[in-house]
Structure formats: C-alpha cells, structure tokens
Scaffold this active site. Structure first.
Site, PDB file in Angstrom:
ATOM      1  N   GLY A   2       0.934  -1.285  -0.083  1.00 50.24           N
ATOM      2  CA  GLY A   2      -0.010   0.000   0.153  1.00 50.24           C
ATOM      3  C   GLY A   2       0.908   1.340   0.132  1.00 50.24           C
TER       4      GLY A   2
ATOM      5  N   ASP B 192      -5.010   3.204   7.689  1.00 53.67           N
ATOM      6  CA  ASP B 192      -4.249   2.008   8.381  1.00 53.67           C
ATOM      7  C   ASP B 192      -4.829   2.035   9.833  1.00 53.67           C
ATOM      8  OD1 ASP B 192      -1.861  -0.223   7.500  1.00 53.67           O
ATOM      9  OD2 ASP B 192      -2.540  -0.260   9.517  1.00 53.67           O
TER      10      ASP B 192
ATOM     11  N   ARG C 262       2.004   2.717  12.575  1.00 47.85           N
ATOM     12  CA  ARG C 262       2.592   2.655  11.107  1.00 47.85           C
ATOM     13  C   ARG C 262       2.054   4.086  10.474  1.00 47.85           C
ATOM     14  NH1 ARG C 262       2.408  -2.870   7.425  1.00 47.85           N
ATOM     15  NH2 ARG C 262       4.511  -3.282   7.772  1.00 47.85           N
TER      16      ARG C 262
ATOM     17  N   THR D  38      -2.816 -10.781   3.814  1.00 49.18           N
ATOM     18  CA  THR D  38      -3.776 -11.683   3.447  1.00 49.18           C
ATOM     19  C   THR D  38      -3.086 -13.168   3.962  1.00 49.18           C
ATOM     20  OG1 THR D  38      -3.083 -11.797   1.270  1.00 49.18           O
ATOM     21  CG2 THR D  38      -5.366 -10.981   1.688  1.00 49.18           C
TER      22      THR D  38
ATOM     23  N   LEU E  59      -1.506 -15.515  -8.388  1.00 48.07           N
ATOM     24  CA  LEU E  59      -0.966 -16.651  -7.645  1.00 48.07           C
ATOM     25  C   LEU E  59      -0.125 -17.666  -8.679  1.00 48.07           C
ATOM     26  CD1 LEU E  59      -4.447 -18.012  -5.832  1.00 48.07           C
ATOM     27  CD2 LEU E  59      -2.573 -16.795  -5.026  1.00 48.07           C
ATOM     28  N   ALA E  60      -0.415 -17.615  -9.931  1.00 45.41           N
ATOM     29  CA  ALA E  60       0.273 -18.525 -10.769  1.00 45.41           C
ATOM     30  C   ALA E  60       1.744 -17.853 -11.128  1.00 45.41           C
ATOM     31  CB  ALA E  60      -0.338 -18.364 -12.290  1.00 45.41           C
TER      32      ALA E  60
ATOM     33  N   PHE F 133       5.082 -20.075 -10.198  1.00 40.42           N
ATOM     34  CA  PHE F 133       6.047 -20.230 -11.402  1.00 40.42           C
ATOM     35  C   PHE F 133       7.372 -19.558 -10.677  1.00 40.42           C
ATOM     36  CE2 PHE F 133       4.577 -21.276 -15.531  1.00 40.42           C
ATOM     37  CZ  PHE F 133       3.244 -21.868 -15.123  1.00 40.42           C
TER      38      PHE F 133
ATOM     39  N   CYS G 272       5.349 -13.893   0.824  1.00 38.91           N
ATOM     40  CA  CYS G 272       4.323 -14.277  -0.059  1.00 38.91           C
ATOM     41  C   CYS G 272       4.447 -15.487  -0.756  1.00 38.91           C
ATOM     42  CB  CYS G 272       4.249 -13.348  -1.048  1.00 38.91           C
ATOM     43  SG  CYS G 272       3.559 -11.732  -0.284  1.00 38.91           S
TER      44      CYS G 272
HETATM   45  N1  LIG Z   1       5.061  -7.537   0.342  1.00 41.52           N
HETATM   46  C1  LIG Z   1       5.147  -7.497  -0.865  1.00 41.52           C
HETATM   47  O1  LIG Z   1       6.286  -7.628  -1.600  1.00 41.52           O
HETATM   48  C2  LIG Z   1       3.918  -8.058  -1.623  1.00 41.52           C
HETATM   49  C3  LIG Z   1       2.614  -8.160  -1.042  1.00 41.52           C
HETATM   50  N2  LIG Z   1       1.489  -8.523  -1.805  1.00 41.52           N
HETATM   51  C4  LIG Z   1       0.249  -8.898  -1.257  1.00 41.52           C
HETATM   52  O2  LIG Z   1      -0.336  -7.437  -0.808  1.00 41.52           O
HETATM   53  C5  LIG Z   1      -1.031  -7.524   0.384  1.00 41.52           C
HETATM   54  C6  LIG Z   1      -0.527  -6.794   1.438  1.00 41.52           C
HETATM   55  O3  LIG Z   1       0.789  -7.043   1.727  1.00 41.52           O
HETATM   56  P1  LIG Z   1       1.882  -6.226   2.627  1.00 41.52           P
HETATM   57  O4  LIG Z   1       1.668  -4.955   2.135  1.00 41.52           O
HETATM   58  O5  LIG Z   1       3.132  -6.933   2.760  1.00 41.52           O
HETATM   59  O6  LIG Z   1       1.260  -6.431   4.036  1.00 41.52           O
HETATM   60  P2  LIG Z   1       1.487  -5.669   5.249  1.00 41.52           P
HETATM   61  O7  LIG Z   1       1.257  -6.326   6.619  1.00 41.52           O
HETATM   62  O8  LIG Z   1       2.927  -4.776   5.411  1.00 41.52           O
HETATM   63  O9  LIG Z   1       0.259  -4.348   5.517  1.00 41.52           O
HETATM   64  C7  LIG Z   1      -0.889  -4.632   5.407  1.00 41.52           C
HETATM   65  C8  LIG Z   1      -1.606  -3.510   6.242  1.00 41.52           C
HETATM   66  O10 LIG Z   1      -3.090  -3.584   6.198  1.00 41.52           O
HETATM   67  C9  LIG Z   1      -3.344  -2.971   7.882  1.00 41.52           C
HETATM   68  N3  LIG Z   1      -4.861  -3.380   7.843  1.00 41.52           N
HETATM   69  C10 LIG Z   1      -5.093  -4.715   7.954  1.00 41.52           C
HETATM   70  N4  LIG Z   1      -6.554  -4.622   8.248  1.00 41.52           N
HETATM   71  C11 LIG Z   1      -6.868  -3.370   8.171  1.00 41.52           C
HETATM   72  C12 LIG Z   1      -8.201  -2.854   8.218  1.00 41.52           C
HETATM   73  N5  LIG Z   1      -9.528  -3.458   8.341  1.00 41.52           N
HETATM   74  N6  LIG Z   1      -8.288  -1.525   7.909  1.00 41.52           N
HETATM   75  C13 LIG Z   1      -7.086  -0.790   7.730  1.00 41.52           C
HETATM   76  N7  LIG Z   1      -6.087  -1.304   7.852  1.00 41.52           N
HETATM   77  C14 LIG Z   1      -5.732  -2.735   7.726  1.00 41.52           C
HETATM   78  C15 LIG Z   1      -2.596  -3.610   8.617  1.00 41.52           C
HETATM   79  O11 LIG Z   1      -2.413  -2.734   9.776  1.00 41.52           O
HETATM   80  C16 LIG Z   1      -1.022  -3.375   7.667  1.00 41.52           C
HETATM   81  O12 LIG Z   1      -0.370  -2.241   8.144  1.00 41.52           O
HETATM   82  C17 LIG Z   1      -0.763  -9.197   0.733  1.00 41.52           C
HETATM   83  O13 LIG Z   1      -2.135  -9.748   0.312  1.00 41.52           O
HETATM   84  C18 LIG Z   1       0.178  -9.457  -0.129  1.00 41.52           C
HETATM   85  O14 LIG Z   1       0.233 -10.987  -0.359  1.00 41.52           O
HETATM   86  C19 LIG Z   1       1.665  -8.639  -3.190  1.00 41.52           C
HETATM   87  C20 LIG Z   1       2.834  -8.111  -3.825  1.00 41.52           C
HETATM   88  C21 LIG Z   1       4.144  -7.822  -3.331  1.00 41.52           C
HETATM   89  O1  LIG Z   2       3.686 -11.329  -4.086  1.00 40.56           O
HETATM   90  C1  LIG Z   2       4.778 -10.817  -3.756  1.00 40.56           C
HETATM   91  O2  LIG Z   2       4.832 -10.594  -2.331  1.00 40.56           O
HETATM   92  C2  LIG Z   2       5.969 -10.536  -4.385  1.00 40.56           C
HETATM   93  O3  LIG Z   2       6.756 -11.868  -4.350  1.00 40.56           O
HETATM   94  C3  LIG Z   2       8.111 -11.936  -4.938  1.00 40.56           C
HETATM   95  O4  LIG Z   2       8.726 -10.632  -4.458  1.00 40.56           O
HETATM   96  P1  LIG Z   2       9.521 -10.893  -3.252  1.00 40.56           P
HETATM   97  O5  LIG Z   2       9.232 -12.013  -2.149  1.00 40.56           O
HETATM   98  O6  LIG Z   2       9.647  -9.433  -2.565  1.00 40.56           O
HETATM   99  O7  LIG Z   2      11.209 -11.095  -3.692  1.00 40.56           O
HETATM  100  P2  LIG Z   2      11.815 -12.173  -4.806  1.00 40.56           P
HETATM  101  O8  LIG Z   2      12.746 -11.075  -5.088  1.00 40.56           O
HETATM  102  O9  LIG Z   2      10.896 -12.395  -5.519  1.00 40.56           O
HETATM  103  O10 LIG Z   2      12.530 -13.095  -3.813  1.00 40.56           O
HETATM  104  C4  LIG Z   2      12.024 -14.046  -2.971  1.00 40.56           C
HETATM  105  C5  LIG Z   2      12.679 -15.161  -2.275  1.00 40.56           C
HETATM  106  O11 LIG Z   2      13.458 -15.887  -3.376  1.00 40.56           O
HETATM  107  C6  LIG Z   2      14.682 -15.765  -3.234  1.00 40.56           C
HETATM  108  N1  LIG Z   2      15.448 -16.147  -4.513  1.00 40.56           N
HETATM  109  C7  LIG Z   2      15.091 -15.143  -5.334  1.00 40.56           C
HETATM  110  C8  LIG Z   2      15.656 -15.365  -6.829  1.00 40.56           C
HETATM  111  C9  LIG Z   2      16.638 -16.623  -6.882  1.00 40.56           C
HETATM  112  O12 LIG Z   2      17.130 -16.480  -8.229  1.00 40.56           O
HETATM  113  N2  LIG Z   2      16.773 -17.080  -5.885  1.00 40.56           N
HETATM  114  C10 LIG Z   2      16.264 -16.921  -4.543  1.00 40.56           C
HETATM  115  O13 LIG Z   2      16.643 -17.783  -3.736  1.00 40.56           O
HETATM  116  C11 LIG Z   2      15.229 -14.430  -2.449  1.00 40.56           C
HETATM  117  O14 LIG Z   2      16.205 -14.578  -1.674  1.00 40.56           O
HETATM  118  C12 LIG Z   2      13.745 -14.220  -1.589  1.00 40.56           C
HETATM  119  O15 LIG Z   2      14.149 -15.098  -0.287  1.00 40.56           O
HETATM  120  C13 LIG Z   2       7.884 -11.868  -6.480  1.00 40.56           C
HETATM  121  O16 LIG Z   2       9.076 -11.595  -6.966  1.00 40.56           O
HETATM  122  C14 LIG Z   2       7.034 -10.642  -6.860  1.00 40.56           C
HETATM  123  O17 LIG Z   2       6.832 -10.496  -8.214  1.00 40.56           O
HETATM  124  C15 LIG Z   2       5.780 -10.585  -5.897  1.00 40.56           C
HETATM  125  O18 LIG Z   2       4.876  -9.402  -6.085  1.00 40.56           O
END
Ligand SMILES: NC(=O)C1=CN([C@@H]2O[C@H](COP(=O)(O)OP(=O)(O)OC[C@H]3O[C@@H](n4cnc5c(N)ncnc54)[C@H](O)[C@@H]3O)[C@@H](O)[C@H]2O)C=CC1
Ligand SMILES: O=C(O)[C@H]1O[C@H](OP(=O)(O)OP(=O)(O)OC[C@H]2O[C@@H](n3ccc(=O)[nH]c3=O)[C@H](O)[C@@H]2O)[C@H](O)[C@@H](O)[C@@H]1O
Length: 456
Positions: free
Chosen positions: A13, A33, A38, A88, A217-218, A222, A272
C-alpha cells in the site's frame, strides 16, 4: 479531482500509493491503516519500511497529494476508488488451517466500505487473494443494498521488495481484471487511466476478474518453482562436482528459459511465495484437483529440504555438533535491500542450529529488534558477530558481505574456521587461501566436506 483511498499502509500500500501520487499530481491519494504506529511512521521522516528510493518519492508528494491517516472511515467515504491492500496471511486455525488464505482483514475492510459509503465506488483488490474472492466481496458490499453501485476490480501487485520503486516506475505489466459488463468495463477504463499516466498502454493488460486473481497466484508459483528447481539442482551439483552457477548460466542462455531467478540459495523466503502456493494448493484441493495440488506442494517441500540440508551441512562439518559453539549469522532479511524478515530462511536455519544447542550471533545491515531467545544475540557489526565464532553462515546476499575484511575475521575466530555461504556471495577460493573451510551452496565441495553425510 479523482480521490483514491488505499486501505493498508504496508509494504504494498505505501510504495504503490506513493508512486501513483507522484505520477498523477491531479489525483489525491490517502493511505489509511488501523495501525497508529505505522501511520505515525509514514508521517515522520523515519518511514516504517526500508525500500531504496522510497524516501525520495514520499518526500516529493507528502502533504501535497499524498496523505497518511488513521481516519479510515472518513477517507473511504470520500474516495472514488478504494484500493484494499490489507494482509492476507495463511489461516492458522479452523477450516483450511495451514493452507487457506485468511481473509479476515479483507472481509472487515469490505464490510466497513459497505457501511460508510454514500456514493458509487470502484473497489480494487490489491492484496493477493484466492481466485473467486471478488464474488464474495461483491456479496459483502451489496449486502445492505443502499442503492450504491460498487464495481470490483482485481489489480494484483507484482513488485518485489528491495526493488519496489523501480518495479512500480517501470512494471513488466499492470494487470486489471473486471466484470464483462458495461459498468465493469467503465471501471477498468477508469483505473487504466490512472496507470496510463506513466505505464505504456500496451503493458496494461485487461482481463476478466478470475484470470487476474489467478494470474497473481500463478506468477508467484512459477517464480518459486524456478528457485526450487535450481535448488534441487544445487544438491545434485554438490554430489557430482558440477557448479550450480555454471549450470544456471548455461541453461539461462536458452531464451526459452531466460537468465533471471536462477540463483541457488539456502531457500526462498518472504511473506508471499509460501503463503500463495499454499493458497493455490488449497484451492486445487477444494476443486478436487489432488494431482495439481501435489505438484505445487512439491515446490515448498524442496524449499524445506534445502533449508534442512543447509543446517545439516553446518552441523556435520563441525564435527557433528554445534553445542555451545558460537555461530555467526550474516544477514537475516529474506533478501538484500530490505529490512523485512517475514518467513526468512534465516529463521529456520537459526532454529535448526539452536536445536543443536549453538549460540547464535546475528548481524544484518538493517536494524533488528532485540530477541528474547536466550541463545541468540543481535549485534550491530559483522566483526563483532564473528569474533570468537566457530562458523559463519551467510544467509542474505547483502553487497557489503563481499567487501568485509575476511583476514581480520579469520584471525578473530576459533579454528578450524568455517564459512557456510547460503547465497554464493563470497569468493570461496580467496577465503580458502586465508585458511577458511568453505561450503558454498551448489558448488564443488571443499575436501573437508567431501565425505560428510549431509543429506536432509
Ligand atoms: N510484500 C510484498 O512484497 C507484496 C505483497 N503482496 C500482497 O499485498 C498484500 C499486503 O501485503 P503487505 O503490504 O506486505 O502487508 P503488510 O502487513 O505490510 O500491510 C498490511 C496493512 O494492512 C493493515 N490493515 C489490516 N486490516 C486493516 C483494516 N481492516 N483497515 C485498515 N488497515 C488494515 C495492517 O495494519 C497493515 O499495516 C498481501 O495480500 C500480500 O500478499 C503483493 C505483492 C507484493
Ligand atoms: O507477491 C509478492 O509478494 C511478490 O513476491 C516476490 O517478491 P519478493 O518476495 O519481494 O522477492 P523475490 O525477489 O521474489 O525473492 C523471494 C525469495 O526468493 C529468493 N530468491 C530469488 C531469486 C533467486 O534466483 N533465488 C532465490 O533464492 C530471494 O532471496 C527471496 O528469499 C515476487 O518476485 C514479486 O513479483 C511478487 O509481487
């Protein structure tokens, strides 16, 4: 002025909304939030997450068209587009525990949107959710039938931590799924207009809702599968004298395979990959697709195997016991350039070592909260962490670990001094010349390790 509100000021976010605000100066963006600490951090100079380039983006827009607030209901009520980017996680209890996605936060956000809305809204799924979630959300949003029109879109996020700003500035694609009705198509166009401010139109893919939800998810499945594949190869490399880096280079040159994401490691981590694959497995099982579920489960099994294999290598190399021995952990974050330690493989490695009664000293370049575990100390310096240690485990590929003075480290350690490189960051030959015994994942084995049993 279009008003956007994003529920959830986390790793997704915060950065996504900051970039939308930067690229769309005419859009007002409020990130809300329920977590006061935060939001306070977002409003201070010390942002709650570390992400290269993020400070700069936030500085440019905060107070102009980017705001952070705990007044969730007010800003949701005022918004035209509401992104939902709440966490989630995997369910820990009840039906589907250990696999299914816990949609508690999502459901409560959706109920709140339904309750406070007084005008039509586009509600965007930004969180990663099970396929078909939009159908459930639609039901929740329309349950009290106030005559408000809600359009649900799925707009999953593909950024990776550590490169979030780069990924958001220049995404491979933006995916928007919506209903195939005229209302649905209008909503897709409205969100496409936001991204089109900086993303080339041919990179904005529009699909039906279920394709968008499932594609997220896919994609993660992958990506994780690729890492498990190369990690499976790393075990075979060690057994045969092949070098996994050379194998990765050789196969990656095939344009059908491609060079990225082929780095062998101690295992993948992060909040994730595992959660999303478990979610996928659960969905397959619910649809009676046991074979498909088992296929994806194997990706996680290999990841667990890799972490166990690494711990077993450490213990067996060090005379089959690490009891009472100091072991230094260099890097605790799940990858470099992030302070995020959620589901980091370092947790499992440390647990394994503590199980064998090691004393652990951890250094990570990002600040870590102190631990209450008796056998674990977190220190602020790599030299402090390694002083008097019997072995070093490199668990995150931080660039600074390449530049350490390993001669100085060697001199301060117990002998024989071991390095277990779970990321292939150090020059193993150089370290061997200093006197270290080096284990590097997927590389030809040091003479010391050759006859040691280390299979998980
Ligand atoms: N962390 C990542 O790199 C990525 C995460 N995602 C997905 O995005 C989603 C969020 O992930 P993150 O940002 O890492 O999670 P996060 O845990 O860092 O942030 C989620 C925030 O939502 C807030 N929250 C929960 N319920 C709430 C409510 N009812 N009203 C207002 N705020 C609320 C929490 O207090 C928290 O600050 C997850 O579904 C995750 O799978 C997708 C791509 C990349
Ligand atoms: O849905 C998500 O949360 C995100 O998950 C991953 O992103 P992230 O987990 O932030 O980081 P990555 O770079 O994918 O690394 C994930 C893990 O795999 C490991 N990794 C990555 C690449 C590699 O070649 N080998 C390896 O061990 C990394 O060290 C790390 O522990 C995906 O790359 C994003 O596209 C996606 O949005």
């Amino acid at each position: 002025m279009v008003k956007i509100c994003c529920i959830g000021a986390g790793y997704v976010g915060g950065p996504t909304m900051a970039v939308i605000a930067l690229k769309c100066p005419k859009v007002q963006v409020v990130v809300v939030d329920i977590s006061t600490p935060r939001i306070t951090a977002w409003n201070s100079d010390q942002l709650p997450i570390y992400e290269p380039g993020l400070d700069d983006v936030v500085k440019q827009c905060k107070g102009k068209n980017l705001f952070f607030s705990t007044d969730v209901e007010k800003h949701v009520a005022e918004a035209d587009i509401v992104f939902v980017s709440v966490n989630t996680p995997t369910k820990t209890q009840g039906l589907g525990a250990g696999k299914a996605a816990d949609l508690t936060y999502w459901e409560s956000a959706a109920r709140m949107i339904a309750d406070v809305s007084k005008s039509d809204k586009i509600v965007v799924e930004k969180s990663t959710v099970p396929v078909k979630t939009a159908e459930a959300i639609e039901r929740i949003l329309t349950h009290n039938n106030k005559g408000i029109n809600f359009q649900i879109l799925s707009n999953p996020e593909f950024l990776a931590e550590g490169t979030a700003i780069k990924d958001l500035f220049n995404p491979d694609r933006v995916l928007i799924g919506g209903r195939e009705t005229s209302g649905g198509q209008k909503a897709i166009a409205a969100l496409r207009d936001v991204y089109a401010q900086w993303v080339p139109i041919d990179k904005i893919i529009c699909t039906n809702l279920w394709s968008a939800e499932l594609s997220k998810l896919a994609a993660n499945a992958f990506l994780a599968q690729r890492i498990s594949s190369v990690n499976a190869m790393s075990a075979l490399c060690e057994a045969t004298g092949a070098d996994v880096t050379q194998v990765s280079q050789a196969i990656g040159k095939d344009t059908r395979i491609g060079p990225k994401f082929l780095n062998a490691s101690v295992g993948f981590g992060g909040s994730c990959f595992q959660k999303d694959i478990l979610n996928l497995v659960y969905i397959c099982e619910c649809h009676g697709l046991a074979e498909v579920a088992n296929y994806w489960k194997q990706v996680i099994k290999i990841n667990d195997y890799q972490k166990t294999r690494f711990v077993n290598r450490i213990v067996s190399s060090m005379f089959n016991t690490v009891s009472g021995k100091k072991v230094a952990i260099l890097g605790f974050a799940f990858k470099k350039d992030t302070g995020d330690t959620r589901e980091t493989p370092a947790i499992d490695v440390c647990k394994g070592l503590i199980g064998d009664k090691a004393k652990i000293s951890i250094y990570d370049p990002q600040p870590m909260s102190p631990t209450s575990v008796k056998q674990v100390a977190c220190v602020w310096d790599a030299y402090e962490a390694t002083k008097g240690a019997h072995g070093i485990c490199i668990l995150t590929e931080w660039d600074e670990f390449k530049l350490l003075d390993y001669k100085r480290i060697f001199d301060g350690m117990e002998k024989p001094a071991f390095v277990f490189d779970g990321r292939n960051v150090v020059d193993a030959e150089k370290l061997r010349k200093i006197g270290f015994i080096v284990y590097a994942i997927g590389k030809p084995l040091d003479a010391w390790l050759k006859d040691m049993p280390a299979v998980a």
